[in-house]
Structures are given as structure tokens and as C-alpha cells.
Design an enzyme around this catalytic site. Sequence first.
Site, PDB file in Angstrom:
ATOM      1  N   PRO A   9       0.784  -1.227   0.000  1.00  0.00           N
ATOM      2  CA  PRO A   9       0.000   0.000   0.000  1.00  0.00           C
ATOM      3  C   PRO A   9       0.823   1.287   0.000  1.00  0.00           C
ATOM      4  O   PRO A   9       1.855   1.377   0.648  1.00  0.00           O
ATOM      5  CB  PRO A   9      -0.829  -0.099   1.288  1.00  0.00           C
ATOM      6  CG  PRO A   9      -0.191  -1.150   2.111  1.00  0.00           C
ATOM      7  CD  PRO A   9       0.497  -2.078   1.153  1.00  0.00           C
ATOM      8  N   ASN A  10       0.300   2.228  -0.756  1.00  0.00           N
ATOM      9  CA  ASN A  10       0.847   3.589  -0.881  1.00  0.00           C
ATOM     10  C   ASN A  10       2.135   3.661  -1.698  1.00  0.00           C
ATOM     11  O   ASN A  10       2.643   4.758  -1.934  1.00  0.00           O
ATOM     12  CB  ASN A  10       1.049   4.249   0.494  1.00  0.00           C
ATOM     13  CG  ASN A  10      -0.252   4.387   1.246  1.00  0.00           C
ATOM     14  OD1 ASN A  10      -1.198   4.956   0.701  1.00  0.00           O
ATOM     15  ND2 ASN A  10      -0.339   3.849   2.451  1.00  0.00           N
ATOM     16  N   ARG A  17       4.627  10.868  -2.510  1.00  0.00           N
ATOM     17  CA  ARG A  17       4.573  10.565  -1.083  1.00  0.00           C
ATOM     18  C   ARG A  17       5.906  10.867  -0.383  1.00  0.00           C
ATOM     19  O   ARG A  17       6.939  10.290  -0.754  1.00  0.00           O
ATOM     20  CB  ARG A  17       4.295   9.069  -0.988  1.00  0.00           C
ATOM     21  CG  ARG A  17       4.330   8.504   0.352  1.00  0.00           C
ATOM     22  CD  ARG A  17       4.234   6.990   0.301  1.00  0.00           C
ATOM     23  NE  ARG A  17       4.146   6.539   1.660  1.00  0.00           N
ATOM     24  CZ  ARG A  17       4.370   5.306   2.053  1.00  0.00           C
ATOM     25  NH1 ARG A  17       4.668   4.376   1.164  1.00  0.00           N
ATOM     26  NH2 ARG A  17       4.284   4.995   3.321  1.00  0.00           N
ATOM     27  N   TYR A  22      11.150   8.859   0.813  1.00  0.00           N
ATOM     28  CA  TYR A  22      11.059   7.803  -0.194  1.00  0.00           C
ATOM     29  C   TYR A  22      11.647   8.179  -1.554  1.00  0.00           C
ATOM     30  O   TYR A  22      11.650   7.354  -2.466  1.00  0.00           O
ATOM     31  CB  TYR A  22       9.598   7.365  -0.355  1.00  0.00           C
ATOM     32  CG  TYR A  22       9.030   6.774   0.925  1.00  0.00           C
ATOM     33  CD1 TYR A  22       9.538   5.583   1.434  1.00  0.00           C
ATOM     34  CD2 TYR A  22       8.025   7.427   1.643  1.00  0.00           C
ATOM     35  CE1 TYR A  22       9.041   5.047   2.619  1.00  0.00           C
ATOM     36  CE2 TYR A  22       7.519   6.898   2.818  1.00  0.00           C
ATOM     37  CZ  TYR A  22       8.034   5.707   3.306  1.00  0.00           C
ATOM     38  OH  TYR A  22       7.548   5.176   4.471  1.00  0.00           O
ATOM     39  N   ASN A  74       7.889  -5.742  -0.906  1.00  0.00           N
ATOM     40  CA  ASN A  74       7.881  -4.600   0.012  1.00  0.00           C
ATOM     41  C   ASN A  74       6.438  -4.497   0.500  1.00  0.00           C
ATOM     42  O   ASN A  74       5.580  -3.954  -0.196  1.00  0.00           O
ATOM     43  CB  ASN A  74       8.311  -3.315  -0.703  1.00  0.00           C
ATOM     44  CG  ASN A  74       8.338  -2.130   0.255  1.00  0.00           C
ATOM     45  OD1 ASN A  74       7.781  -2.211   1.345  1.00  0.00           O
ATOM     46  ND2 ASN A  74       8.960  -1.043  -0.149  1.00  0.00           N
ATOM     47  N   ALA A  77       3.245  -0.711   4.886  1.00  0.00           N
ATOM     48  CA  ALA A  77       2.797  -0.692   6.287  1.00  0.00           C
ATOM     49  C   ALA A  77       2.327  -2.066   6.774  1.00  0.00           C
ATOM     50  O   ALA A  77       2.378  -2.346   7.984  1.00  0.00           O
ATOM     51  CB  ALA A  77       1.696   0.339   6.479  1.00  0.00           C
ATOM     52  N   GLU A  98      12.301  -9.630   1.851  1.00  0.00           N
ATOM     53  CA  GLU A  98      11.560  -8.415   2.191  1.00  0.00           C
ATOM     54  C   GLU A  98      12.461  -7.205   1.940  1.00  0.00           C
ATOM     55  O   GLU A  98      13.617  -7.196   2.363  1.00  0.00           O
ATOM     56  CB  GLU A  98      11.161  -8.486   3.670  1.00  0.00           C
ATOM     57  CG  GLU A  98      10.338  -7.299   4.133  1.00  0.00           C
ATOM     58  CD  GLU A  98      10.004  -7.409   5.628  1.00  0.00           C
ATOM     59  OE1 GLU A  98       9.349  -8.392   6.029  1.00  0.00           O
ATOM     60  OE2 GLU A  98      10.428  -6.521   6.377  1.00  0.00           O
ATOM     61  N   HIS A 100      12.710  -2.827   1.960  1.00  0.00           N
ATOM     62  CA  HIS A 100      12.161  -1.505   2.308  1.00  0.00           C
ATOM     63  C   HIS A 100      13.042  -0.428   1.723  1.00  0.00           C
ATOM     64  O   HIS A 100      14.280  -0.515   1.812  1.00  0.00           O
ATOM     65  CB  HIS A 100      12.074  -1.331   3.828  1.00  0.00           C
ATOM     66  CG  HIS A 100      11.162  -2.331   4.434  1.00  0.00           C
ATOM     67  ND1 HIS A 100       9.794  -2.223   4.332  1.00  0.00           N
ATOM     68  CD2 HIS A 100      11.413  -3.493   5.063  1.00  0.00           C
ATOM     69  CE1 HIS A 100       9.249  -3.288   4.895  1.00  0.00           C
ATOM     70  NE2 HIS A 100      10.207  -4.072   5.343  1.00  0.00           N
ATOM     71  N   ARG A 107      13.753   4.517  12.097  1.00  0.00           N
ATOM     72  CA  ARG A 107      12.589   5.415  12.050  1.00  0.00           C
ATOM     73  C   ARG A 107      11.731   5.232  13.317  1.00  0.00           C
ATOM     74  O   ARG A 107      12.240   4.849  14.357  1.00  0.00           O
ATOM     75  CB  ARG A 107      11.802   5.152  10.762  1.00  0.00           C
ATOM     76  CG  ARG A 107      12.633   5.488   9.503  1.00  0.00           C
ATOM     77  CD  ARG A 107      11.839   5.307   8.232  1.00  0.00           C
ATOM     78  NE  ARG A 107      10.666   6.186   8.189  1.00  0.00           N
ATOM     79  CZ  ARG A 107       9.628   6.018   7.362  1.00  0.00           C
ATOM     80  NH1 ARG A 107       9.630   5.005   6.506  1.00  0.00           N
ATOM     81  NH2 ARG A 107       8.602   6.846   7.390  1.00  0.00           N
TER      82      ARG A 107
END
Length: 144
Positions: A9-10, A17, A22, A74, A77, A98, A100, A107
Site C-alpha cells: 500500500p501507498n 509521497r 522515499y 515490500n 505498512a 523483504e 524496504h 525510524r
Amino acid sequence: MKIVIINGPNLNFLGIREPDIYGTQTLEDIETNIQKYAETQEVSCTFFQSNSEGEIIDRIQQAYQEKVDGIVINPAAYTHYSYAIHDAVKAVSIPTIEVHLSAIHARESFRKESVIAPACMGQISGFGETGYLLAIQALKENLS
Ligand code: DQA
């Protein structure tokens, strides 16, 4: 070798964004660069993005039917709370990495935990687009 690259998502909003976190590349820019790299490695890539947990799970299950060799995901969230995506990765038994874009361990505290990483071969975080390329390299070296 056949792999599928799944973005959660996103991530369709990359470029718009939070560019300070990012970057300014769109998801399409990143996918184009992944595709170029994959060709040099003789890896065949399919791309998928969804804002919905169920669609991501369906795509992971589809990878099983397609006899895909590896998954790069990825989960965005969902990383931090989707036991359903964890279970889907376990269910298909396809080697999964995975990725990111941002350094999740540097963070907010809620981002430090991944509930999906324990189902994966490994996690790459904090290298932007390069993380996807490293994941392809890692899959190639560990599967061949
Ligand atoms: C992300 C990190 C997640 O915490 C966040 O929710 C995202 C993107 C990353 O690529 O850095 O959506 O997965």
C-alpha cells in the site's frame, strides 16, 4: 529464474509521497530499472502492486500456481502487522526477500518490527531502489 516483485500500500504514490523519505522516483521508474537489471541477470520479473491485503495474498498464492522461483516483497505498512501476509509467504514455501526503501530500523518505533521477516530468507532496508536489485542478486546466488 522467474521472480515476482510485489509492492504494498501507498507505494503507487512514490514520487508524490514524502519524497524526503522515499525519494522522487515513481514506482514505474523503479520497476523500469529493476526490469533492466533483471535482464542483465537473465531473471524474468513480473510486477504487482496493491493497496489491499487480500490482493497481495492472492498474488502470493498465484506465484505458487505459476511455480515462481522467488518473491521480492515490500509489504509497506503491512510489514508491521499483517500476520495474514506472513502466513501466505509461509504457505507457498517460495524463497522470499523483504525489501524496504527507507531504513525502517532508524525510524519510528512501530516500524522497527516486521511480522513478515520471520517468514523470509532475509530483509534489506534503507537502500532505496538498490534494495530490490540486491534482493534479486541474493535470490539468484542462493537459489542457483
Ligand atoms: C516502507 C516502510 C514502511 O514502514 C512504510 O509503511 C511504507 C514503506 C519502505 O519501503 O520504506 O509504506 O515499506
